[in-house]
Design an enzyme around this catalytic site. Structure first.
Site, PDB file in Angstrom:
ATOM      1  N   CYS A  48       0.882  -1.159   0.000  1.00 15.33           N
ATOM      2  CA  CYS A  48       0.000   0.000   0.000  1.00 15.33           C
ATOM      3  C   CYS A  48       0.925   1.216   0.000  1.00 15.33           C
ATOM      4  CB  CYS A  48      -0.968  -0.028   1.184  1.00 15.33           C
ATOM      5  SG  CYS A  48      -0.196  -0.089   2.819  1.00 15.33           S
ATOM      6  N   LEU A  49       0.402   2.382   0.250  1.00 20.59           N
ATOM      7  CA  LEU A  49       1.259   3.567   0.185  1.00 20.59           C
ATOM      8  C   LEU A  49       2.369   3.523   1.228  1.00 20.59           C
ATOM      9  CD1 LEU A  49      -1.364   6.384  -0.499  1.00 20.59           C
ATOM     10  CD2 LEU A  49       0.111   5.186  -2.133  1.00 20.59           C
TER      11      LEU A  49
END
Length: 145
Positions: free
Chosen positions: A101-102
């Site tokens: 994810c980020l």
């Protein structure tokens, strides 16, 4: 050659399953050594052109699931997204796989905690694993306490 640089918060979850933050250009040489078959991207925006091009050139399947979060609230992933990612991670034909994810903590943490439940981990153990990534500078995907 440039030094090998893993993505932020990179870790091996188990044989053939890796996790971390969104990979950038400097991480691709490191990821190439993993001989990935699949990259699962959990992010609000679609994959960057760099990631798409790298996956295409390396013949890596790129699977993107859009994530949403409300400011000040813990990350929430729809059950269908979690189920889809888990089905990828338990399919030997899709491994090795990198899930990101980020920040490598929130959405990735939810998926890995669900994988650990499938593996019959006790709740305190899977929370302890998740909190190690939070301690490394991420934001908790769950509220504990």
């Amino acid at each position: 050659p440039p030094p090998l640089s893993p993505p932020l918060r990179f870790a091996s979850v188990e044989e053939g399953v890796y996790r971390g933050a969104y990979p950038t250009l400097r991480n691709f040489r490191f990821l190439r050594r993993l001989r990935l078959r699949t990259v699962v991207s959990l992010s609000p925006q679609g994959p960057t052109a760099d990631l798409e091009e790298w996956c295409e050139s390396e013949e890596v399947q790129l699977i993107h699931h859009r994530t949403f979060s409300v400011k000040g609230e813990p990350m929430a992933l729809p059950a269908a997204v979690v189920a889809s990612v888990l089905s990828t991670l338990i399919d030997p034909g899709m491994l090795p796989a990198y899930v990101h994810c980020l920040d490598g903590v929130q959405a990735t943490g939810i998926v890995i905690m669900c994988l650990r439940k499938l593996q019959l981990w006790a709740l305190p153990s899977l929370l302890a694993e998740h909190l190690r990534f939070v301690a490394a500078g991420g934001k908790a995907a769950v509220s504990v306490g």
